[in-house]
Design a protein around this motif. Sequence first.
Motif, PDB file in Angstrom:
ATOM      1  N   UNK A 712      36.851 -11.339 -56.953  1.00 39.09           N
ATOM      2  CA  UNK A 712      36.802  -9.984 -56.391  1.00 39.09           C
ATOM      3  C   UNK A 712      35.369  -9.740 -55.942  1.00 39.09           C
ATOM      4  N   UNK A 713      35.239  -9.295 -54.692  1.00 34.88           N
ATOM      5  CA  UNK A 713      33.912  -9.053 -54.143  1.00 34.88           C
ATOM      6  C   UNK A 713      33.821  -7.593 -53.716  1.00 34.88           C
ATOM      7  N   UNK A 714      32.830  -6.880 -54.209  1.00 35.08           N
ATOM      8  CA  UNK A 714      32.594  -5.549 -53.659  1.00 35.08           C
ATOM      9  C   UNK A 714      31.212  -5.526 -53.021  1.00 35.08           C
ATOM     10  N   UNK A 715      31.177  -5.116 -51.763  1.00 32.41           N
ATOM     11  CA  UNK A 715      29.928  -5.110 -51.005  1.00 32.41           C
ATOM     12  C   UNK A 715      29.658  -3.689 -50.541  1.00 32.41           C
ATOM     13  N   UNK A 716      28.495  -3.219 -50.887  1.00 30.84           N
ATOM     14  CA  UNK A 716      28.151  -1.837 -50.581  1.00 30.84           C
ATOM     15  C   UNK A 716      27.040  -1.820 -49.544  1.00 30.84           C
ATOM     16  N   UNK A 717      27.397  -1.502 -48.316  1.00 34.79           N
ATOM     17  CA  UNK A 717      26.393  -1.328 -47.262  1.00 34.79           C
ATOM     18  C   UNK A 717      25.549  -2.584 -47.065  1.00 34.79           C
ATOM     19  N   UNK A 718      26.181  -3.737 -47.103  1.00 31.82           N
ATOM     20  CA  UNK A 718      25.413  -4.945 -46.848  1.00 31.82           C
ATOM     21  C   UNK A 718      25.008  -4.967 -45.380  1.00 31.82           C
ATOM     22  N   UNK A 719      23.782  -5.308 -45.137  1.00 32.13           N
ATOM     23  CA  UNK A 719      23.254  -5.290 -43.774  1.00 32.13           C
ATOM     24  C   UNK A 719      22.404  -4.066 -43.525  1.00 32.13           C
ATOM     25  N   UNK A 720      22.367  -3.171 -44.487  1.00 31.13           N
ATOM     26  CA  UNK A 720      21.622  -1.938 -44.300  1.00 31.13           C
ATOM     27  C   UNK A 720      20.113  -2.177 -44.244  1.00 31.13           C
ATOM     28  N   UNK A 721      19.713  -3.293 -44.895  1.00 37.87           N
ATOM     29  CA  UNK A 721      18.284  -3.520 -45.050  1.00 37.87           C
ATOM     30  C   UNK A 721      17.565  -3.993 -43.807  1.00 37.87           C
ATOM     31  N   UNK A 722      18.234  -4.048 -42.655  1.00 33.41           N
ATOM     32  CA  UNK A 722      17.524  -4.521 -41.470  1.00 33.41           C
ATOM     33  C   UNK A 722      17.899  -3.651 -40.275  1.00 33.41           C
ATOM     34  N   UNK A 723      17.391  -4.042 -39.108  1.00 31.07           N
ATOM     35  CA  UNK A 723      17.651  -3.244 -37.912  1.00 31.07           C
ATOM     36  C   UNK A 723      19.150  -3.154 -37.659  1.00 31.07           C
ATOM     37  N   UNK A 724      19.572  -2.093 -36.999  1.00 27.64           N
ATOM     38  CA  UNK A 724      20.997  -1.828 -36.846  1.00 27.64           C
ATOM     39  C   UNK A 724      21.767  -3.024 -36.312  1.00 27.64           C
ATOM     40  N   UNK A 726      21.133  -6.380 -35.912  1.00 26.90           N
ATOM     41  CA  UNK A 726      21.359  -7.618 -36.674  1.00 26.90           C
ATOM     42  C   UNK A 726      22.035  -7.300 -38.004  1.00 26.90           C
ATOM     43  N   UNK A 727      21.801  -6.117 -38.552  1.00 25.56           N
ATOM     44  CA  UNK A 727      22.524  -5.721 -39.762  1.00 25.56           C
ATOM     45  C   UNK A 727      24.015  -5.704 -39.515  1.00 25.56           C
ATOM     46  N   UNK A 728      24.384  -5.116 -38.411  1.00 26.40           N
ATOM     47  CA  UNK A 728      25.800  -5.049 -38.047  1.00 26.40           C
ATOM     48  C   UNK A 728      26.362  -6.435 -37.816  1.00 26.40           C
ATOM     49  N   UNK A 729      25.571  -7.249 -37.142  1.00 23.58           N
ATOM     50  CA  UNK A 729      26.041  -8.603 -36.857  1.00 23.58           C
ATOM     51  C   UNK A 729      26.304  -9.364 -38.148  1.00 23.58           C
ATOM     52  N   UNK A 730      25.396  -9.217 -39.090  1.00 25.60           N
ATOM     53  CA  UNK A 730      25.556  -9.935 -40.348  1.00 25.60           C
ATOM     54  C   UNK A 730      26.768  -9.402 -41.111  1.00 25.60           C
ATOM     55  N   UNK A 731      26.881  -8.065 -41.181  1.00 27.96           N
ATOM     56  CA  UNK A 731      28.012  -7.472 -41.885  1.00 27.96           C
ATOM     57  C   UNK A 731      29.325  -7.978 -41.294  1.00 27.96           C
ATOM     58  N   UNK A 732      29.360  -8.011 -40.007  1.00 33.97           N
ATOM     59  CA  UNK A 732      30.564  -8.450 -39.297  1.00 33.97           C
ATOM     60  C   UNK A 732      30.928  -9.887 -39.678  1.00 33.97           C
ATOM     61  N   UNK A 733      29.918 -10.751 -39.584  1.00 38.26           N
ATOM     62  CA  UNK A 733      30.178 -12.168 -39.858  1.00 38.26           C
ATOM     63  C   UNK A 733      30.575 -12.383 -41.321  1.00 38.26           C
ATOM     64  N   UNK A 734      29.965 -11.623 -42.216  1.00 36.19           N
ATOM     65  CA  UNK A 734      30.306 -11.761 -43.634  1.00 36.19           C
ATOM     66  C   UNK A 734      31.756 -11.335 -43.866  1.00 36.19           C
ATOM     67  N   UNK A 735      32.130 -10.224 -43.268  1.00 30.51           N
ATOM     68  CA  UNK A 735      33.507  -9.743 -43.400  1.00 30.51           C
ATOM     69  C   UNK A 735      34.502 -10.799 -42.936  1.00 30.51           C
ATOM     70  N   UNK A 736      34.199 -11.377 -41.792  1.00 29.37           N
ATOM     71  CA  UNK A 736      35.112 -12.397 -41.262  1.00 29.37           C
ATOM     72  C   UNK A 736      35.211 -13.588 -42.204  1.00 29.37           C
ATOM     73  N   UNK A 737      34.074 -13.989 -42.750  1.00 33.08           N
ATOM     74  CA  UNK A 737      34.099 -15.145 -43.647  1.00 33.08           C
ATOM     75  C   UNK A 737      34.925 -14.834 -44.892  1.00 33.08           C
ATOM     76  N   UNK A 738      34.758 -13.625 -45.429  1.00 28.06           N
ATOM     77  CA  UNK A 738      35.517 -13.251 -46.630  1.00 28.06           C
ATOM     78  C   UNK A 738      37.012 -13.224 -46.316  1.00 28.06           C
TER      79      UNK A 738
END
Length: 895
Positions: A712-724, A726-738
């Motif tokens: 079970x993975x809970x992710x809270x606002x991952x990607x928030x720590x960087x510019x919008x 690339x943060x969004x890009x990372x969040x997106x890619x992580x979601x897809x991988x999960x």
Amino acid sequence: MDQLPPPPIAEGASPAMAQWFATKAQHPDALLFFRMGDFYELFFGDAEAAAEALDIALTYRGEHRGERIPMCGVPAHSHESYLARLIRRGFRVAICEQMETPEEAKRRKAPTLRREVVRLVTPGTITEEMLLEAARPAWLLALAPEEGAALGAAWLDVSTGHFGTERLARADLAALLARLEPAEVLAPAALAADPVLAGARVTEATPPRDGERLVRETFDVATLEGFGQFSPAEITAAAMALDYVRATQRGAMPHLSPPVPHGGQGVLQMDAATRRSLEILRSERGGPKDCLLGAVDRTVTAAGARALAARLASPLAEAEPIAARHDAVQALLDAPPLRAAIRGALKGAPDMARALARLSLDRFAPRDLAAIRDGLERAAAIADALQEPGGLVTVPPLLQEAARALRPLRDPAPELARALAETLPARLEDPGVVAPGYDGQLDGLRRLRDDARGAIAALQLDLAQAWGVASVKIRHHQQFGYLAELPAAAGEKLLREPPAKAVGELFPIHRQTMANGHRFTCAALAGLDRRLAEAAEGAAKREKQIIRHLRELCLAAAPGITAAAEALAELDVHAAAAEIAAEGGWCRPEIVDRPDFTVTAGRHPVVMAALARNRAGAFVPNDCDLSPGRRLCLLTGPNMAGKSTFLRQNALFVVLAQAGLFVPAETARLGLVDKLFSRVGAADDIAGGRSTFMVEMAETAAILNQAGPRSLVVLDEVGRGTATWDGLAIAWAVLEALHDRIRCRTIFATHFHELTALAGKLPELAPATMRVREWKGEVVFLHSVAPGTAEKSWGLHVAKLAGVPRPVLARAGAVLEALEARARGLDPLSDELPLFARPAAPARTPPPDTPPHPVLAALAALDPDALSPREAQDALYRLRSLLDGAVPGGKQVVG
Ligand code: ADP
Ligand code: MG
């Protein structure tokens, strides 16, 4: 630890100081508590360090090689509180005692008393109540590296005798440290320098030769096979721990349970970041009640609190033992009278495990004997209650097992009850530990002593008559024994002309002149004094013998006492779990072996308790469904809407349920989780040192590398720590991988609206949003989770709530409008940016030789933390132009 300066050269020291130098040379890394009469004295650098740490006066004593000797001291009778502070400050302390009386030394014609270090006090080897945290274990963890990347680990708690081992990959060491939170870690030099141990109290140690034999001999067995399967490194680690305990206790060994190999199987895996973000045993910022343990702890004994903490720190991952615990909780929930009887008997029950440890190390007080007596009596009372479990049709196996353990075959309680006095002195040295009527010989000696006391009182009357002084008083003096005291005038008169009756046995002998009186003795008084001293000495000696006998009695029964103490702790935990379930309407979670996850009317135990404490309104219960087909919950909603709360509450259900507790929900059906991950996107934490975005990404990488279909993975606002972007890009890619590759159950909270564009593309993604209502231009958070996506981000409303000035809000509103107008002219993001197009078929591993997309390569080369805002914007333009240049048609599949 603060480094201690080396002492000066010993040459030319006085005999006592020479002894100090010799002893200090053997313990250069410890503060030397050097016993001198009623004080422990510290000298030179030790004195300077301790005076500073304890905030006590630094004085000087004599000279050494022309320099004054810095010194400070602590009274021996109250040294424990000083020790506690020094240990907490990171010092080790060597206790050097006087091993003979001044008379004995004089008889030997020795220049100074014989002294020896009797104990080394370190954070991982303490047993004193004052130095221990009642509700926490004090683990000493030993680590022995194997060839390759594995480790043997052994941890033992000297104060309770618990002893466990495990073989683990070196990469899992951080997780083990987070699970145990050891008080002290033993490691060979090479490992001790590992950054993973940076936050721990590390003591360098070398593995003893022939470790296996050391372990076998400690437990007096021919082979360790009876205790389970150990790897060689686990045995080495166990031997390191035992060796260290023996060295610090100067040969004495506490009572230890045999080592239990854990092997890491059957327990829920949680890494350090997950534990931190879920705030299981402690909260990052709040008080002790703001963590899971603080909110759910209804135990009534310290041992129970320790057992509960241990369960929450390592929940199980196998259905059967979890169900057995749930059965026990259910039974106590169903039988309130039995639960009340158990909790009533447990309340105020002494900490037998820790008392036994002090007894076995011969560092005990009379109350430790009483603790065994009272603990076993309560255990028997609870066993009785379990025999008549009013209302319960069947007693579940765990409760039956506990009931059996509560009655040790060898039970020293009845004899202790007869032997111990009703009110006990605080220290063993004081008389009155043994009850009258227990031992004829002791009673006789005490009678003699008391007779002599009576005789002295009678003599006072005789002396008043014979000496003609009504005000004569016989008093006892530490140094001189009993003396008759007279006021100055009467004393002088007696000296000048003793009355006729003051003859023979009663003839006054002057002993001392004081400021306002005189002290006399006489043959009769001296004789009585001697008799009294002898009787008192005899009684004390006999009492010591009896205490030794009682200690032996307890030690002979040690395994049974330990088992009873553990059973009491277990019962405390089960009853506490039933209590909070009854109190808060919690339910028994159904644990299944499929990847299900459905919760109805779930509540966050910590937030709910905090709301109740602060009278801040009711908690809104929420459902959660991560069943197959909707494994991934994408949760959007404005700040303060309750996203983080929802996320954590569901992760905490796994911890609670698999630890064997009930959960704050109406129903919960949870598929066993093997690994639990929780991550919070970086908030700025400059004090932390590392770039927070770097940490965020490292922690995210750990999930992507370790999570599996049962996690079970809970992710809270991952990607928030960087510019919008690339943060969004990372969040997106992580979601897809999960979703595609790892296929675990996931809750992903985000304020990136754009991510909701994924909803239609990932079949098992179920979008959810925190409901919010607009009311007279204000935002009202409903705190309830509903299917769908947030309409807007409400950022300005939240800004207004937070008190941002009106002109700024108005300007922000205008900017937002302009931005939105521009965005309306664009296609939805997922079509606009081919970067986010998914691979045609879910690929388990990326094809090895596909060159990375130029945008990705450029993105990877960026160091967001090194960029100024201006540079960041340039970088974005560059990325954008790369994209346009690379994909003239606007669409490309990225592998
Ligand atoms: P977010 O992560 O969306 O910013 P949080 O989860 O941090 O929001 O919640 C903000 C505050 O809202 C919490 O501190 C709590 O006081 C309150 N809150 C959250 N969830 C609930 C709920 N289900 N019922 C009542 N209050 C809640
Ligand atoms: Mg949040």
